[in-house]
Design a protein around this motif. Sequence first.
Motif, PDB file in Angstrom:
ATOM      1  N   HIS A   7       0.907  -1.378   0.076  1.00 39.53           N
ATOM      2  CA  HIS A   7      -0.027  -0.138   0.182  1.00 39.53           C
ATOM      3  C   HIS A   7       0.967   1.117  -0.134  1.00 39.53           C
ATOM      4  O   HIS A   7       2.077   1.167   0.575  1.00 39.53           O
ATOM      5  CB  HIS A   7      -0.913  -0.048   1.156  1.00 39.53           C
ATOM      6  CG  HIS A   7      -0.240   0.322   2.586  1.00 39.53           C
ATOM      7  ND1 HIS A   7       0.232  -0.815   3.203  1.00 39.53           N
ATOM      8  CD2 HIS A   7       0.073   1.407   3.192  1.00 39.53           C
ATOM      9  CE1 HIS A   7       0.780  -0.391   4.506  1.00 39.53           C
ATOM     10  NE2 HIS A   7       0.849   0.860   4.428  1.00 39.53           N
ATOM     11  N   ARG A  29       2.067   6.259  -4.571  1.00 43.57           N
ATOM     12  CA  ARG A  29       0.983   5.942  -5.378  1.00 43.57           C
ATOM     13  C   ARG A  29       1.608   5.302  -6.813  1.00 43.57           C
ATOM     14  O   ARG A  29       1.341   4.178  -7.231  1.00 43.57           O
ATOM     15  CB  ARG A  29      -0.291   6.342  -5.524  1.00 43.57           C
ATOM     16  CG  ARG A  29      -1.127   6.161  -4.258  1.00 43.57           C
ATOM     17  CD  ARG A  29      -2.297   7.413  -3.875  1.00 43.57           C
ATOM     18  NE  ARG A  29      -2.995   6.958  -3.098  1.00 43.57           N
ATOM     19  CZ  ARG A  29      -2.470   7.211  -1.602  1.00 43.57           C
ATOM     20  NH1 ARG A  29      -1.489   7.462  -1.315  1.00 43.57           N
ATOM     21  NH2 ARG A  29      -3.540   6.752  -0.623  1.00 43.57           N
ATOM     22  N   ASN A  32       3.493   2.062  -5.581  1.00 43.74           N
ATOM     23  CA  ASN A  32       2.393   1.226  -5.224  1.00 43.74           C
ATOM     24  C   ASN A  32       1.962   0.323  -6.325  1.00 43.74           C
ATOM     25  O   ASN A  32       1.817  -0.824  -6.340  1.00 43.74           O
ATOM     26  CB  ASN A  32       1.742   1.601  -4.382  1.00 43.74           C
ATOM     27  CG  ASN A  32       1.049   0.426  -3.430  1.00 43.74           C
ATOM     28  OD1 ASN A  32       1.396  -0.452  -2.856  1.00 43.74           O
ATOM     29  ND2 ASN A  32      -0.413   0.175  -3.767  1.00 43.74           N
ATOM     30  N   ASN A  43      -3.821  -4.826  -2.888  1.00 43.49           N
ATOM     31  CA  ASN A  43      -3.689  -3.636  -2.627  1.00 43.49           C
ATOM     32  C   ASN A  43      -4.453  -3.149  -1.489  1.00 43.49           C
ATOM     33  O   ASN A  43      -5.508  -3.013  -1.425  1.00 43.49           O
ATOM     34  CB  ASN A  43      -4.182  -2.544  -3.937  1.00 43.49           C
ATOM     35  CG  ASN A  43      -3.685  -1.065  -3.987  1.00 43.49           C
ATOM     36  OD1 ASN A  43      -3.202  -0.640  -2.947  1.00 43.49           O
ATOM     37  ND2 ASN A  43      -4.143  -0.388  -4.940  1.00 43.49           N
ATOM     38  N   THR A  45      -4.340   0.096  -0.034  1.00 45.37           N
ATOM     39  CA  THR A  45      -3.924   1.654   0.065  1.00 45.37           C
ATOM     40  C   THR A  45      -5.583   1.878   0.181  1.00 45.37           C
ATOM     41  O   THR A  45      -6.440   1.440  -0.250  1.00 45.37           O
ATOM     42  CB  THR A  45      -3.747   2.148  -1.406  1.00 45.37           C
ATOM     43  OG1 THR A  45      -2.410   1.598  -1.802  1.00 45.37           O
ATOM     44  CG2 THR A  45      -3.521   3.688  -1.416  1.00 45.37           C
ATOM     45  N   SER A  75       4.602  -1.154   3.112  1.00 44.51           N
ATOM     46  CA  SER A  75       4.221   0.208   3.136  1.00 44.51           C
ATOM     47  C   SER A  75       4.929   1.069   2.431  1.00 44.51           C
ATOM     48  O   SER A  75       6.184   1.472   2.796  1.00 44.51           O
ATOM     49  CB  SER A  75       3.925   0.528   4.498  1.00 44.51           C
ATOM     50  OG  SER A  75       3.019   1.792   4.888  1.00 44.51           O
TER      51      SER A  75
END
Length: 333
Positions: A7, A29, A32, A43, A45, A75
Amino acid sequence: MTIKTAHAGHGGIDPGAVGNGRKEAEVARLYNSKIIQLTGAVNATDDTATSVNDNLNKIVAKVNAVSGNDDWNLSIHLNAATPAATGVEVFAYSSDSAGMAKAAEISAKLANVYGIPNRGAKAGDGLFVIKNTKGHMLLIELGFISNANDLNQVLNKIDAACNAIVGSFGYNGGTAPTPSPAPQVPSGTQVKVVGLTADMQRLNVPQFQQKYAGIYLANKIHGFAKGGIELNSIPQGHIDTIYNSLITDYKIPAAQVKKVNSTTIHVIGLADDTQRNWIPQFQKKYAGIYLGNDINGNFHQTIELNNIPTGTDAAVIRKSLAEDFKIPEHQIK
């Protein structure tokens, strides 16, 4: 060795650190998304948070919904400080020896990709996503968003950096890692680790319990969440004996001892040190008396893992002890 979840940190109302015209949440992002593409990881996130705490709690819930005690989770973050601060660092739980080793490996690889200092593996026991998630959680600080060169390297080397991260887990160009064959050793229902110092024995008992119980062994006594110890699979007729002993012998307030059902007790609200120290104490006191004696340190310099179920190859556990805990093969019996 697969990555279960990944995430990007922050999100929703929380942009994370801001520097040199970019937001931490946005840059994280980018990474990720690439990691998810390369690994197929879940995912975790969160983009809907209405506060920092809301964001953290939602991420933790997503991770814990799918992660087991032996899974790897990532992370993704960026640091921020003065414009001169620079470098890569990766956080893990300090007592997770496999996690700290992997953190050091990834930090060194990313520093090499970016050409910036390697700040190394750091203890992240106080970080919310590390102390409240299952499995091995690594929090990767890619570089300093407040440092123009760090940020430039991070933005311009996404593919190389992400490949370095996932390559540490055996992925190759988006291909899932191929498990190494188990060593050719006799199968059985018991593994012993011998020749440990007293400190290593005390430290490794709860680590082994967390890593193998509930995965390869019956899950009898283990830590859960923050400040909790679970005692389960209690035979009928013994739950009151253990419940009363916890209150009387360990001076635990009754409000912190919960009978979850007829075979399970939760002890909650413990300090981190107390949680870690009491897991082996409970195992020694109750396992083999009222519970199956699965993981214990009841011999000098020895940790015993027994009652390995039929159908589970002891070689898998032997291999993990050697690779994940760096125990010499001659100490594993």
